[in-house]
Write an enzyme that holds these catalytic residues in place. Structure first.
Site, PDB file in Angstrom:
ATOM      1  N   TYR A   1      10.078  10.098 -24.697  1.00  0.00           N
ATOM      2  CA  TYR A   1       9.453   9.520 -23.733  1.00  0.00           C
ATOM      3  C   TYR A   1       8.897   8.247 -24.161  1.00  0.00           C
ATOM      4  O   TYR A   1       9.220   7.076 -23.423  1.00  0.00           O
ATOM      5  CB  TYR A   1       8.507  10.612 -23.147  1.00  0.00           C
ATOM      6  CG  TYR A   1       7.904   9.836 -21.900  1.00  0.00           C
ATOM      7  CD1 TYR A   1       6.417   9.598 -21.941  1.00  0.00           C
ATOM      8  CD2 TYR A   1       8.537   9.248 -20.713  1.00  0.00           C
ATOM      9  CE1 TYR A   1       5.887   9.070 -21.239  1.00  0.00           C
ATOM     10  CE2 TYR A   1       7.902   8.849 -19.516  1.00  0.00           C
ATOM     11  CZ  TYR A   1       6.474   8.608 -19.837  1.00  0.00           C
ATOM     12  OH  TYR A   1       5.630   8.131 -18.661  1.00  0.00           O
TER      13      TYR A   1
ATOM     14  N   THR B   1       3.485   3.206 -19.856  1.00  0.00           N
ATOM     15  CA  THR B   1       2.563   4.249 -20.205  1.00  0.00           C
ATOM     16  C   THR B   1       1.950   4.077 -21.166  1.00  0.00           C
ATOM     17  O   THR B   1       2.232   3.608 -22.139  1.00  0.00           O
ATOM     18  CB  THR B   1       3.369   5.722 -20.445  1.00  0.00           C
ATOM     19  OG1 THR B   1       2.559   6.688 -20.882  1.00  0.00           O
ATOM     20  CG2 THR B   1       4.643   5.372 -21.236  1.00  0.00           C
TER      21      THR B   1
ATOM     22  N   ALA C   1      11.361   6.726 -13.236  1.00  0.00           N
ATOM     23  CA  ALA C   1      11.385   7.153 -14.860  1.00  0.00           C
ATOM     24  C   ALA C   1      11.825   8.677 -14.767  1.00  0.00           C
ATOM     25  O   ALA C   1      11.508   9.281 -13.907  1.00  0.00           O
ATOM     26  CB  ALA C   1      10.193   6.998 -15.685  1.00  0.00           C
TER      27      ALA C   1
ATOM     28  N   ASP D   1      20.770   5.601  -7.332  1.00  0.00           N
ATOM     29  CA  ASP D   1      20.993   6.076  -8.435  1.00  0.00           C
ATOM     30  C   ASP D   1      20.823   5.343  -9.842  1.00  0.00           C
ATOM     31  O   ASP D   1      21.615   4.607  -9.937  1.00  0.00           O
ATOM     32  CB  ASP D   1      22.012   7.164  -8.542  1.00  0.00           C
ATOM     33  CG  ASP D   1      21.840   8.146  -9.498  1.00  0.00           C
ATOM     34  OD1 ASP D   1      22.831   9.224  -9.573  1.00  0.00           O
ATOM     35  OD2 ASP D   1      20.955   7.849 -10.614  1.00  0.00           O
TER      36      ASP D   1
HETATM   37  N1  NDP Z   1       2.130  10.575 -14.300  1.00  0.00           N
HETATM   38  C1  NDP Z   1       1.410  10.077 -15.163  1.00  0.00           C
HETATM   39  O1  NDP Z   1       0.435  10.277 -15.700  1.00  0.00           O
HETATM   40  C2  NDP Z   1       1.975   8.576 -15.624  1.00  0.00           C
HETATM   41  C3  NDP Z   1       2.990   8.055 -15.164  1.00  0.00           C
HETATM   42  N2  NDP Z   1       3.362   6.993 -15.650  1.00  0.00           N
HETATM   43  C4  NDP Z   1       4.616   6.217 -15.157  1.00  0.00           C
HETATM   44  O2  NDP Z   1       4.478   5.756 -13.773  1.00  0.00           O
HETATM   45  C5  NDP Z   1       5.679   6.089 -13.251  1.00  0.00           C
HETATM   46  C6  NDP Z   1       5.979   7.045 -11.973  1.00  0.00           C
HETATM   47  O3  NDP Z   1       5.268   8.316 -12.704  1.00  0.00           O
HETATM   48  P1  NDP Z   1       5.433   9.589 -11.841  1.00  0.00           P
HETATM   49  O4  NDP Z   1       5.154   9.396 -10.417  1.00  0.00           O
HETATM   50  O5  NDP Z   1       4.459  10.666 -12.489  1.00  0.00           O
HETATM   51  O6  NDP Z   1       6.914  10.002 -12.123  1.00  0.00           O
HETATM   52  P2  NDP Z   1       7.591  11.466 -11.305  1.00  0.00           P
HETATM   53  O7  NDP Z   1       8.273  12.073 -12.378  1.00  0.00           O
HETATM   54  O8  NDP Z   1       6.701  11.944 -10.364  1.00  0.00           O
HETATM   55  O9  NDP Z   1       8.601  10.366 -10.658  1.00  0.00           O
HETATM   56  C7  NDP Z   1       9.902   9.845 -10.996  1.00  0.00           C
HETATM   57  C8  NDP Z   1      10.381   9.127 -10.162  1.00  0.00           C
HETATM   58  O10 NDP Z   1      11.650   8.508 -10.655  1.00  0.00           O
HETATM   59  C9  NDP Z   1      12.774   8.496  -9.965  1.00  0.00           C
HETATM   60  N3  NDP Z   1      14.160   8.787 -10.280  1.00  0.00           N
HETATM   61  C10 NDP Z   1      14.354   9.662 -11.451  1.00  0.00           C
HETATM   62  N4  NDP Z   1      15.610   9.633 -11.764  1.00  0.00           N
HETATM   63  C11 NDP Z   1      16.016   8.638 -11.156  1.00  0.00           C
HETATM   64  C12 NDP Z   1      17.626   8.165 -10.882  1.00  0.00           C
HETATM   65  N5  NDP Z   1      18.360   8.666 -11.783  1.00  0.00           N
HETATM   66  N6  NDP Z   1      17.663   7.261 -10.122  1.00  0.00           N
HETATM   67  C13 NDP Z   1      16.689   6.715  -9.239  1.00  0.00           C
HETATM   68  N7  NDP Z   1      15.449   7.521  -9.264  1.00  0.00           N
HETATM   69  C14 NDP Z   1      15.128   8.442 -10.112  1.00  0.00           C
HETATM   70  C15 NDP Z   1      12.313   9.905  -8.838  1.00  0.00           C
HETATM   71  O11 NDP Z   1      13.189   9.761  -7.753  1.00  0.00           O
HETATM   72  P3  NDP Z   1      14.106  11.025  -7.355  1.00  0.00           P
HETATM   73  O12 NDP Z   1      14.028  11.979  -8.343  1.00  0.00           O
HETATM   74  O13 NDP Z   1      13.752  11.376  -6.138  1.00  0.00           O
HETATM   75  O14 NDP Z   1      15.613  10.241  -7.285  1.00  0.00           O
HETATM   76  C16 NDP Z   1      10.983   9.834  -8.938  1.00  0.00           C
HETATM   77  O15 NDP Z   1      10.743   8.908  -7.773  1.00  0.00           O
HETATM   78  C17 NDP Z   1       6.734   6.476 -14.314  1.00  0.00           C
HETATM   79  O16 NDP Z   1       7.186   5.146 -14.783  1.00  0.00           O
HETATM   80  C18 NDP Z   1       5.892   6.892 -15.597  1.00  0.00           C
HETATM   81  O17 NDP Z   1       6.404   6.629 -16.706  1.00  0.00           O
HETATM   82  C19 NDP Z   1       2.453   6.066 -16.746  1.00  0.00           C
HETATM   83  C20 NDP Z   1       1.622   6.856 -17.414  1.00  0.00           C
HETATM   84  C21 NDP Z   1       1.071   8.272 -16.822  1.00  0.00           C
HETATM   85  C1  TDO Z   2      -2.590  18.214 -21.703  1.00  0.00           C
HETATM   86  C2  TDO Z   2      -2.186  19.763 -21.945  1.00  0.00           C
HETATM   87  C3  TDO Z   2      -0.756  19.991 -21.861  1.00  0.00           C
HETATM   88  N1  TDO Z   2      -0.522  21.439 -22.091  1.00  0.00           N
HETATM   89  C4  TDO Z   2       1.062  21.555 -22.017  1.00  0.00           C
HETATM   90  C5  TDO Z   2       1.541  21.627 -20.754  1.00  0.00           C
HETATM   91  C6  TDO Z   2       2.782  20.934 -20.600  1.00  0.00           C
HETATM   92  O1  TDO Z   2       3.900  21.867 -20.871  1.00  0.00           O
HETATM   93  C7  TDO Z   2       2.716  20.302 -21.968  1.00  0.00           C
HETATM   94  C8  TDO Z   2       3.044  18.603 -21.841  1.00  0.00           C
HETATM   95  O2  TDO Z   2       1.687  18.237 -21.048  1.00  0.00           O
HETATM   96  P1  TDO Z   2       1.877  17.363 -19.739  1.00  0.00           P
HETATM   97  O3  TDO Z   2       3.003  17.908 -18.912  1.00  0.00           O
HETATM   98  O4  TDO Z   2       0.634  17.575 -19.207  1.00  0.00           O
HETATM   99  O5  TDO Z   2       2.448  16.080 -19.947  1.00  0.00           O
HETATM  100  P2  TDO Z   2       1.285  14.965 -20.375  1.00  0.00           P
HETATM  101  O6  TDO Z   2       0.598  14.753 -21.525  1.00  0.00           O
HETATM  102  O7  TDO Z   2       0.239  15.080 -19.046  1.00  0.00           O
HETATM  103  O8  TDO Z   2       2.116  13.543 -20.174  1.00  0.00           O
HETATM  104  C9  TDO Z   2       1.839  12.675 -19.026  1.00  0.00           C
HETATM  105  O9  TDO Z   2       1.176  11.574 -19.765  1.00  0.00           O
HETATM  106  C10 TDO Z   2       1.197  10.289 -19.241  1.00  0.00           C
HETATM  107  C11 TDO Z   2       0.641   9.720 -19.862  1.00  0.00           C
HETATM  108  C12 TDO Z   2       2.649  10.046 -18.637  1.00  0.00           C
HETATM  109  O10 TDO Z   2       3.291   8.943 -19.257  1.00  0.00           O
HETATM  110  C13 TDO Z   2       3.319  11.126 -17.966  1.00  0.00           C
HETATM  111  O11 TDO Z   2       4.615  10.720 -17.535  1.00  0.00           O
HETATM  112  C14 TDO Z   2       3.306  12.267 -18.413  1.00  0.00           C
HETATM  113  O12 TDO Z   2       4.206  12.221 -19.644  1.00  0.00           O
HETATM  114  O13 TDO Z   2       1.757  20.370 -22.704  1.00  0.00           O
HETATM  115  C15 TDO Z   2      -1.092  22.402 -22.337  1.00  0.00           C
HETATM  116  O14 TDO Z   2      -0.793  23.481 -22.739  1.00  0.00           O
HETATM  117  N2  TDO Z   2      -2.495  22.055 -22.594  1.00  0.00           N
HETATM  118  C16 TDO Z   2      -3.045  20.735 -22.368  1.00  0.00           C
HETATM  119  O15 TDO Z   2      -4.354  20.542 -22.338  1.00  0.00           O
END
Ligand code: NDP
Ligand code: TDO
Length: 331
Positions: A167, A141, A100, A76
């Site tokens: 964030y 990110t 994250a 954690d």
């Molecule tokens: N998804 C996207 O589009 C993008 C993501 N990123 C980055 O990529 C990485 C992965 O993103 P993504 O897979 O989407 O994230 P998710 O939100 O899907 O997963 C988050 C992960 O972090 C873990 N986590 C959260 N809180 C805790 C805690 N207290 N202790 C231990 N583990 C924790 C969760 O594990 P659990 O809850 O099971 O403990 C889970 O495995 C992140 O760093 C994010 O910022 C960057 C750009 C784009």
């Molecule tokens: C993109 C999009 C989002 N939304 C709404 C859905 C949601 O409630 C809110 C936030 O959008 P998303 O959840 O898609 O968040 P998003 O903009 O996809 O953010 C992601 O960007 C990348 C780079 C990361 O790093 C991720 O961790 C995550 O933060 O905005 C719309 O209504 N229309 C859209 O076209």
């Protein structure tokens, strides 16, 4: 936990962070999220790599992965003591930190939690890696940018971050904490990710289908990203953690794409399988009350492209991979 550590150590303790030249204990923190399982699969396929999956309750939260062997490590990140005890027991030679609070909404609602997990914990992980000679790759990110639109070709690694969300601010702080504590670490900024989320509705394409199933959804035609298919992102991270690149690196798709374009390409790939999903509406962010969302956070990934053994896929190649993984047949 001890038996996990012993099994991780195999024949003889690797010591903390050390290890024979060819034997690697790779700890993937954040293994249970959208990106994590794709990283676990590729790390476990590497000869000589023992893979550990870190999350709060990995046995429950990691989706089943056929043919992928990994050791669950309960950790954690809210607790500094939990971090050091888990790392001491696992004794990784390599750490990939994906963990994250990655939801912008949760970060806005709980800024203290966002800063704990996205900024303080990465610094503590980095300090352990520095003290134990372990290789660290920390994931960040493109949302560390946003106050100004990306220049033509996207932000490169020398661009000064200017986040506009809790964030983004917390992830930028995490980058600085990591490199302050472990200068040899690699920080990889990823763009918006899409692809197969193993039935969990995560990421920009599965997330869109899940949103459309709930009701009408608006896609922004003035929100620009350089999106990347999640499997390609995972493959890049596994290659890079095995190498010695340090500092900040952008890994992203080669194309600047609007959220509308991404959504429409996804729906075209789904074809008739989309059934009676209502097509998304197109909107400017301001018209949807979302003017404060970052407009263009495109990343320039040319430096990473020069290091990787494969080409980072563009939008359609990524969408095709997602459609194949999800079993959507072209109409
Ligand atoms: N998804 C996207 O589009 C993008 C993501 N990123 C980055 O990529 C990485 C992965 O993103 P993504 O897979 O989407 O994230 P998710 O939100 O899907 O997963 C988050 C992960 O972090 C873990 N986590 C959260 N809180 C805790 C805690 N207290 N202790 C231990 N583990 C924790 C969760 O594990 P659990 O809850 O099971 O403990 C889970 O495995 C992140 O760093 C994010 O910022 C960057 C750009 C784009
Ligand atoms: C993109 C999009 C989002 N939304 C709404 C859905 C949601 O409630 C809110 C936030 O959008 P998303 O959840 O898609 O968040 P998003 O903009 O996809 O953010 C992601 O960007 C990348 C780079 C990361 O790093 C991720 O961790 C995550 O933060 O905005 C719309 O209504 N229309 C859209 O076209």
């Amino acid at each position: 936990m001890d038996q996990v550590a012993d099994s991780l150590r195999g024949d003889g303790a690797l010591g903390s962070g050390g290890g024979s030249a060819d034997r690697r204990v790779v700890l993937v923190l954040g293994a249970s999220g959208f990106l994590g399982p794709h990283v676990l699969e590729r790390a476990a396929a590497r000869p000589g790599w023992t893979v550990a999956a870190g999350a709060r309750d990995p046995r429950r939260s990691c989706p089943p992965l056929t043919g992928v062997a990994f050791e669950p490590v309960a950790i954690d990140l809210a607790s500094c003591a939990a971090i050091s005890s888990a790392l001491e027991r696992c004794a990784p030679t390599h750490v990939l930190n994906l963990a994250a609070i990655a939801s912008q909404g949760v970060c806005e609602a709980q800024p203290e939690l966002a800063n704990r997990i996205n900024a303080a914990a990465p610094g503590e992980i980095a300090a352990w890696c520095q003290g134990h000679g372990a290789r660290l790759l920390h994931v960040s990110t493109d949302l560390v940018f946003g106050a100004e639109p990306a220049p033509p070709g996207g932000f490169d690694e020398d661009a000064l971050p200017a986040p506009v969300s809790v964030y983004g601010q917390s992830k930028w702080a995490g980058e600085r904490a990591v490199l302050d504590a472990c200068p040899a670490a690699l920080v990889v900024r990823l763009p918006l990710l899409f692809g197969d989320s193993r039935g969990r509705g995560l990421g920009a394409t599965d997330g869109l289908l899940a949103a459309l199933a709930r009701g009408p959804f608006t896609l922004f035609k003035d929100e620009w990203r350089t999106p990347l298919e999640v499997g390609a992102a995972a493959a890049a991270l596994v290659e890079l953690v095995a190498g010695d690149a340090r500092g900040i690196l952008h890994v992203a798709g080669p194309e600047r794409v609007s959220r509308l374009d991404l959504g429409l390409a996804a729906l075209a790939a789904v074809g008739s399988a989309a059934g009676d999903l209502e097509p998304p509406r197109a909107s400017l962010r301001a018209d949807a009350g979302a003017a404060d969302r970052p407009g263009d956070t495109s990343l320039d990934a040319r430096r990473a492209a020069a290091l990787l053994s494969f080409e980072l896929p563009g939008l359609q190649a990524g969408i095709d991979r997602w459609a194949t993984d999800r079993g959507f047949a072209p109409d």
